[in-house]
Design a protein around this motif. Structure first.
Motif, mmCIF file in Angstrom:
data_model
loop_
_atom_site.group_PDB
_atom_site.id
_atom_site.type_symbol
_atom_site.label_atom_id
_atom_site.label_comp_id
_atom_site.label_asym_id
_atom_site.label_seq_id
_atom_site.Cartn_x
_atom_site.Cartn_y
_atom_site.Cartn_z
ATOM 1 N N GLY A 119 0.818 -1.212 0.000
ATOM 2 C CA GLY A 119 0.000 0.000 0.000
ATOM 3 C C GLY A 119 0.847 1.256 0.000
ATOM 4 O O GLY A 119 0.529 2.232 -0.686
ATOM 5 N N ALA A 120 1.948 1.244 0.753
ATOM 6 C CA ALA A 120 2.848 2.408 0.780
ATOM 7 C C ALA A 120 3.448 2.656 -0.602
ATOM 8 O O ALA A 120 3.579 3.802 -1.035
ATOM 9 C CB ALA A 120 3.955 2.197 1.811
ATOM 10 N N ILE A 121 3.781 1.583 -1.300
ATOM 11 C CA ILE A 121 4.344 1.735 -2.642
ATOM 12 C C ILE A 121 3.264 2.228 -3.607
ATOM 13 O O ILE A 121 3.487 3.169 -4.371
ATOM 14 C CB ILE A 121 4.962 0.405 -3.134
ATOM 15 C CG1 ILE A 121 6.217 0.081 -2.316
ATOM 16 C CG2 ILE A 121 5.286 0.475 -4.628
ATOM 17 C CD1 ILE A 121 6.757 -1.326 -2.521
ATOM 18 N N LEU A 122 2.090 1.622 -3.557
ATOM 19 C CA LEU A 122 1.022 1.979 -4.495
ATOM 20 C C LEU A 122 0.465 3.380 -4.276
ATOM 21 O O LEU A 122 0.213 4.114 -5.222
ATOM 22 C CB LEU A 122 -0.122 0.964 -4.401
ATOM 23 C CG LEU A 122 0.179 -0.423 -4.941
ATOM 24 C CD1 LEU A 122 -0.947 -1.392 -4.595
ATOM 25 C CD2 LEU A 122 0.406 -0.377 -6.438
ATOM 26 N N PHE A 123 0.262 3.759 -3.016
ATOM 27 C CA PHE A 123 -0.427 5.014 -2.719
ATOM 28 C C PHE A 123 0.490 6.188 -2.411
ATOM 29 O O PHE A 123 0.066 7.333 -2.499
ATOM 30 C CB PHE A 123 -1.403 4.823 -1.546
ATOM 31 C CG PHE A 123 -2.596 3.994 -1.890
ATOM 32 C CD1 PHE A 123 -3.619 4.510 -2.660
ATOM 33 C CD2 PHE A 123 -2.683 2.684 -1.449
ATOM 34 C CE1 PHE A 123 -4.719 3.738 -2.983
ATOM 35 C CE2 PHE A 123 -3.778 1.900 -1.762
ATOM 36 C CZ PHE A 123 -4.799 2.422 -2.533
ATOM 37 N N VAL A 124 1.731 5.920 -1.995
ATOM 38 C CA VAL A 124 2.572 7.029 -1.543
ATOM 39 C C VAL A 124 3.838 7.189 -2.378
ATOM 40 O O VAL A 124 4.068 8.244 -2.956
ATOM 41 C CB VAL A 124 2.946 6.876 -0.044
ATOM 42 C CG1 VAL A 124 3.800 8.038 0.432
ATOM 43 C CG2 VAL A 124 1.694 6.749 0.809
ATOM 44 N N ASN A 125 4.676 6.179 -2.443
ATOM 45 C CA ASN A 125 6.010 6.364 -3.019
ATOM 46 C C ASN A 125 6.223 5.796 -4.408
ATOM 47 O O ASN A 125 7.251 6.054 -5.028
ATOM 48 C CB ASN A 125 7.068 5.781 -2.073
ATOM 49 C CG ASN A 125 7.174 6.596 -0.805
ATOM 50 O OD1 ASN A 125 7.110 7.818 -0.842
ATOM 51 N ND2 ASN A 125 7.320 5.924 0.321
ATOM 52 N N GLY A 126 5.276 5.032 -4.922
ATOM 53 C CA GLY A 126 5.451 4.414 -6.236
ATOM 54 C C GLY A 126 5.645 5.408 -7.362
ATOM 55 O O GLY A 126 6.468 5.197 -8.263
ATOM 56 N N SER A 127 4.942 6.514 -7.298
ATOM 57 C CA SER A 127 5.023 7.511 -8.375
ATOM 58 C C SER A 127 6.322 8.315 -8.333
ATOM 59 O O SER A 127 6.639 9.035 -9.277
ATOM 60 C CB SER A 127 3.831 8.468 -8.297
ATOM 61 O OG SER A 127 3.866 9.186 -7.079
ATOM 62 N N LYS A 128 7.085 8.174 -7.252
ATOM 63 C CA LYS A 128 8.333 8.926 -7.107
ATOM 64 C C LYS A 128 9.522 8.221 -7.751
ATOM 65 O O LYS A 128 10.627 8.746 -7.728
ATOM 66 C CB LYS A 128 8.634 9.169 -5.625
ATOM 67 C CG LYS A 128 7.570 9.994 -4.930
ATOM 68 C CD LYS A 128 7.843 10.091 -3.444
ATOM 69 C CE LYS A 128 6.706 10.813 -2.738
ATOM 70 N NZ LYS A 128 6.843 10.737 -1.274
#
Length: 126
Positions: free
Chosen positions: A83-92
């Motif tokens: 969830g942290a990757i999908l919602f917070v840091n994935g786009s970075k």
């Protein structure tokens, strides 16, 4: 399992436990900011999710440190980090983005498959 191999997961488990315990406690102590951050990131049901993630992180941390219900804790940790990757840091992107989250996810996945190793509280089934 060789004696030395049974101690390998212990280091991962305790280190990861400390990380989850501290991050969860920080979220609890600053819950207003945590809810605001979750909302800003577009995380669904930000208030509920913030409380759920903070509480689960504390529980996961304690479970890992003690070696209790390690497989269950590891599965929940994998879900939280996904969830942290999908919602917070994935786009970075990877570097400076989701690389830390991915490392935590993979470490938890390792514990999911290996179990707690040696030096665990002798309660629970793993």
């Amino acid at each position: 399992m060789k004696l030395q191999a049974s101690y390998g997961p212990v280091f991962l488990r305790i280190g990861l436990g400390l990380i989850f315990l501290i991050h969860g406690a920080q979220k609890w102590m600053g819950m207003e900011q945590t809810i605001g951050f979750f909302g800003q990131e577009g995380i669904p049901m930000a208030s509920f999710t913030a409380y759920a993630v903070a509480g689960l992180e504390v529980l996961i941390g304690v479970a890992f440190i003690l070696g209790l219900f390690t497989s269950i804790a590891a599965g929940v940790a994998v879900a939280i980090m996904a969830g942290a990757i999908l919602f917070v840091n994935g786009s970075k992107g990877f570097a400076g983005g989701y690389e830390y989250d991915l490392l935590i996810l993979l470490t938890a996945a390792s514990l999911l498959f290996t179990g707690p190793g040696a030096l665990k509280v002798p309660i629970g089934k793993d």
